[in-house]
Design a protein around this motif. Structure first.
Motif, PDB file in Angstrom:
ATOM      1  N   ARG A 128      11.062   8.428  -4.090  1.00 31.13           N
ATOM      2  CA  ARG A 128       9.859   8.629  -4.914  1.00 31.13           C
ATOM      3  C   ARG A 128       9.578  10.094  -5.183  1.00 31.13           C
ATOM      4  N   VAL A 129       9.680  10.949  -4.160  1.00 31.26           N
ATOM      5  CA  VAL A 129       9.227  12.329  -4.330  1.00 31.26           C
ATOM      6  C   VAL A 129      10.278  13.225  -4.969  1.00 31.26           C
ATOM      7  N   THR A 130      11.559  12.865  -4.894  1.00 29.65           N
ATOM      8  CA  THR A 130      12.589  13.733  -5.465  1.00 29.65           C
ATOM      9  C   THR A 130      12.400  13.955  -6.960  1.00 29.65           C
ATOM     10  N   PRO A 131      12.245  12.899  -7.779  1.00 28.01           N
ATOM     11  CA  PRO A 131      12.002  13.151  -9.207  1.00 28.01           C
ATOM     12  C   PRO A 131      10.653  13.811  -9.468  1.00 28.01           C
ATOM     13  N   LEU A 132       9.680  13.575  -8.575  1.00 28.67           N
ATOM     14  CA  LEU A 132       8.373  14.214  -8.734  1.00 28.67           C
ATOM     15  C   LEU A 132       8.507  15.728  -8.629  1.00 28.67           C
ATOM     16  N   ARG A 188       4.899  -5.491  13.163  1.00 28.93           N
ATOM     17  CA  ARG A 188       4.381  -4.557  12.155  1.00 28.93           C
ATOM     18  C   ARG A 188       5.492  -4.103  11.214  1.00 28.93           C
ATOM     19  N   ASN A 189       6.659  -3.841  11.755  1.00 26.66           N
ATOM     20  CA  ASN A 189       7.778  -3.423  10.912  1.00 26.66           C
ATOM     21  C   ASN A 189       8.313  -4.581  10.072  1.00 26.66           C
ATOM     22  N   ALA A 190       8.197  -5.812  10.579  1.00 34.28           N
ATOM     23  CA  ALA A 190       8.589  -6.969   9.774  1.00 34.28           C
ATOM     24  C   ALA A 190       7.662  -7.099   8.562  1.00 34.28           C
ATOM     25  N   TYR A 191       6.368  -6.924   8.793  1.00 35.16           N
ATOM     26  CA  TYR A 191       5.385  -6.915   7.698  1.00 35.16           C
ATOM     27  C   TYR A 191       5.734  -5.820   6.694  1.00 35.16           C
ATOM     28  N   LEU A 192       6.052  -4.641   7.226  1.00 34.04           N
ATOM     29  CA  LEU A 192       6.389  -3.489   6.389  1.00 34.04           C
ATOM     30  C   LEU A 192       7.641  -3.764   5.564  1.00 34.04           C
ATOM     31  N   LEU A 193       8.688  -4.225   6.212  1.00 38.07           N
ATOM     32  CA  LEU A 193       9.971  -4.423   5.526  1.00 38.07           C
ATOM     33  C   LEU A 193       9.881  -5.493   4.444  1.00 38.07           C
ATOM     34  N   GLU A 194       9.117  -6.537   4.710  1.00 37.67           N
ATOM     35  CA  GLU A 194       8.970  -7.589   3.705  1.00 37.67           C
ATOM     36  C   GLU A 194       8.427  -7.023   2.396  1.00 37.67           C
ATOM     37  N   ARG A 195       7.504  -6.098   2.487  1.00 37.80           N
ATOM     38  CA  ARG A 195       6.900  -5.515   1.299  1.00 37.80           C
ATOM     39  C   ARG A 195       7.753  -4.389   0.723  1.00 37.80           C
ATOM     40  N   LEU A 196       8.401  -3.636   1.600  1.00 39.86           N
ATOM     41  CA  LEU A 196       9.274  -2.578   1.110  1.00 39.86           C
ATOM     42  C   LEU A 196      10.405  -3.141   0.256  1.00 39.86           C
ATOM     43  N   THR A 197      10.972  -4.247   0.684  1.00 39.03           N
ATOM     44  CA  THR A 197      12.105  -4.831  -0.047  1.00 39.03           C
ATOM     45  C   THR A 197      11.679  -5.370  -1.413  1.00 39.03           C
ATOM     46  N   HIS A 198      10.371  -5.518  -1.629  1.00 38.79           N
ATOM     47  CA  HIS A 198       9.867  -5.938  -2.935  1.00 38.79           C
ATOM     48  C   HIS A 198       9.312  -4.750  -3.723  1.00 38.79           C
ATOM     49  N   GLY A 199       9.618  -3.535  -3.260  1.00 35.46           N
ATOM     50  CA  GLY A 199       9.242  -2.341  -4.006  1.00 35.46           C
ATOM     51  C   GLY A 199       7.884  -1.768  -3.678  1.00 35.46           C
ATOM     52  N   ASP A 200       7.160  -2.393  -2.746  1.00 38.87           N
ATOM     53  CA  ASP A 200       5.842  -1.877  -2.361  1.00 38.87           C
ATOM     54  C   ASP A 200       6.007  -0.821  -1.276  1.00 38.87           C
ATOM     55  N   PRO A 227       3.341   2.061   1.324  1.00 44.74           N
ATOM     56  CA  PRO A 227       2.006   2.621   1.580  1.00 44.74           C
ATOM     57  C   PRO A 227       1.698   3.871   0.756  1.00 44.74           C
ATOM     58  N   ASP A 228       2.724   4.622   0.368  1.00 44.58           N
ATOM     59  CA  ASP A 228       2.488   5.842  -0.415  1.00 44.58           C
ATOM     60  C   ASP A 228       1.912   5.545  -1.793  1.00 44.58           C
ATOM     61  N   ILE A 229       2.221   4.365  -2.325  1.00 49.04           N
ATOM     62  CA  ILE A 229       1.801   4.051  -3.696  1.00 49.04           C
ATOM     63  C   ILE A 229       0.774   2.923  -3.749  1.00 49.04           C
TER      64      ILE A 229
END
Length: 414
Positions: free
Chosen positions: A73-77, A331-343, A345-347
Motif C-alpha cells: 500500500r505505502v510503496t506507490p504512495l 485473533r490472527n485467524a480473524y485478521l487473515l480471513e479479512r486480509l485475504t479478501h483485501g481488507d 486495519p490501515d484502510i
C-alpha cells in the motif's frame, strides 16, 4: 514494622499512586516502543496491556501478510507523493518485521532525503527526524541480531548506539524515556561486564551494568534501587520493548525485567518473568552475553514467594501462556480471513469491530476476597476516603457539640 504491615502499607501507597497516575497520564499520551509506524500510534491510543499479559504473550504479533500488504500500500504512495513522511516509517517497519533489514535501512535513507528537502523549504519536521533516528537505530540492532550477533563486526551496534543516543537528545521525553533502555542494552552488548571483575560471584550481568554507576552492582541485594539511580520506569521501558519491539524472545530483556520486578517488590510477577526466561532457555534461546555458559540464579525464594504461592503462580503461568497463545491464534485467524479478501486495519477504521474476545485470561493468584489487584487497590482507596470523611464528620459533630455545651454554660452563668 512487621512484614505483613509493611506489605499492606505498601499496597495502600501503590493504590494511591495508581489513582493519581490514572488521572495524571491519560492513555492517549503514552508512548510505547522504539519502532514508529501506524501500529505504534494505535497502541498509544489504546495503552499497553498489563505487565503480566505482556509476560505471558497476550499482545498482538501479526503474520507476515499483514506487513506485506502494508508495504504494497505505502510503496506507490511514496512514489506519488515523496513528502508523505509517515509512509516511510510504515514501509521501513514493515520490512523490519519481515526480516528484510537492508530494505528497512534503505527506506530510512529515502526518508532522510525527504526530511532534508522539507527542512530546506522551511518546514518543521523535527518529530520525523526523531522518528527517523529511532527507527534506523532499531533496524541496525535487529540486523546485527538476525545476523547471528557477530562480535567480530559490531558496526551495526555502533551505528545503532549513536543513532538512538541522538534520538534521545532530540526528544528525551518521547516514549516516556523508553529508548533509554534500548540504548542501555546496546551499550551492554558493545561493552559487556568482565566475568570475575565487574560482577558478583553468583550474578548474571544485566543490561543495567551498562550504566557506570551500576556496573558490577546492579542486582540490588546490597540495597541498590532502580529509582535511586533514575530507573524508576524500568518495568514500563522493558515491557514496551517486549510488546512493541523485538524482545519477546530475548533472554536478556526478560532477565532484566525479572530483576527489576523483584527489586520493586512484585515477587509474583517477577516469578512470571523468570518463568518466561526459563521457557526461552528451554527452547534453545541464548543470552547475547559473550560467555559460553551462564548459571542463572533462582530468585523465587529470595523474592519472598512461598512454596504454596510458587505452585499457584507456576500453574497460572502455564494456563495464562496457553490462553494467550489461543487468543493470539484466534485473533490472527480473524485478521487473515479479512486480509485475504483485501481488507486491512490501515484502510478500514472498523476492521476490528466484529472481533469478539474468545476467552478471558485466568486470574493472577494472590487476590484478596476474590478481588483483582486493580479492584483491590480501588477498594482500599475508597475505604481510606470513607474512613477519612467519617473521621472528619465525627470530629466536626463532636466540635459542634462541645461548642454548644460551652454556649449553654456561658448563658447559665450569665
Amino acid at each position: 514494622m512487621p512484614m505483613r504491615d509493611r506489605a499492606w502499607a505498601g499496597l495502600v501507597s501503590v493504590a494511591l499512586a495508581g489513582l493519581f497516575l490514572a488521572f495524571a497520564c491519560p492513555p492517549g499520551e503514552r508512548r510505547n516502543a522504539c519502532l514508529w509506524d501506524e501500529d505504534t500510534l494505535r497502541t498509544e491510543a489504546a495503552g499497553l496491556p498489563g505487565v503480566a499479559e505482556i509476560i505471558v504473550g497476550r499482545f498482538d504479533r501479526f503474520p507476515d501478510l499483514y506487513y506485506e500488504m502494508r508495504l504494497t500500500r505505502v510503496t506507490p504512495l511514496i512514489e506519488s507523493d515523496p513528502d508523505q513522511l509517515e509512509a516511510y516509517d510504515d514501509a521501513g517497519v514493515a520490512c523490519d518485521r519481515l526480516g528484510r533489514d537492508d530494505e528497512a535501512i534503505e527506506w530510512m535513507a529515502q526518508k532522510l532525503a525527504a526530511i532534508e528537502r522539507l527542512e530546506a523549504s522551511g518546514e518543521d519536521v523535527s518529530e520525523h527526524r526523531y522518528r527517523y533516528l529511532a527507527n534506523l537505530g532499531t533496524f541496525h540492532v535487529h540486523r546485527w541480531v538476525r545476523g547471528g550477533g557477530d562480535r567480530g563486526d559490531m558496526s551495526d551496534l555502533e551505528q545503532a548506539r549513536d543513532l538512538i543516543a541522538e534520538a534521545i537528545e532530540l526528544n528525551p521525553d518521547a516514549h516516556f524515556g523508553r529508548e533509554r533502555y534500548q540504548l542501555l542494552a546496546i551499550k551492554w552488548l558493545l561493552d559487556p561486564p568482565v566475568p570475575g571483575e565487574d560482577e558478583d560471584f553468583y550474578r548474571v550481568p544485566l543490561i543495567f551494568d551498562a550504566d557506570p554507576a551500576l556496573r558490577g552492582n546492579s542486582y540490588f541485594p546490597r540495597g541498590n534501587t532502580l529509582p535511586e539511580h533514575g530507573y524508576g520506569d524500568a518495568i514500563e521501558g522493558l515491557t514496551g520493548l517486549i510488546a512493541l519491539g523485538a524482545a519477546w524472545e530475548s533472554v536478556d530483556i526478560f532477565h532484566a525485567l525479572t530483576a527489576a520486578l523483584r527489586q520493586r517488590g512484585d515477587a509474583s510477577v517477577a516469578l512470571l518473568a523468570q518463568l518466561r526466561r526459563e521457557e526461552l532457555l528451554d527452547e534453545g534461546r541464548v543470552s547475547f552475553y559473550p560467555v559460553e555458559s551462564l548459571e542463572y540464579p533462582d530468585w523465587v525464594e529470595a523474592a519472598g514467594v512461598y512454596d504454596s504461592q510458587e505452585v499457584k503462580i507456576k500453574a497460572y503461568y502455564k494456563a495464562a501462556r496457553a490462553e494467550a497463545e489461543s487468543w493470539r491464534e484466534a485473533r490472527n485467524a480473524y485478521l487473515l480471513e479479512r486480509l485475504t479478501h483485501g481488507d486491512h486495519p490501515d484502510i478500514n477504521a472498523t476492521f476490528w469491530a466484529s472481533w469478539e474476545e474468545p476467552s478471558q485470561p485466568p486470574q493472577m493468584p494472590g487476590s484478596f476476597l476474590g478481588l483483582s489487584r486493580p479492584m483491590l487497590a480501588l477498594v482500599i482507596v475508597s475505604l481510606t476516603l470513607v474512613v477519612g470523611v467519617g473521621l472528619f464528620v465525627a470530629g466536626s459533630l463532636m466540635a459542634a457539640k462541645l461548642y454548644g455545651m460551652h454556649i449553654r454554660r456561658t448563658n447559665t452563668t450569665a
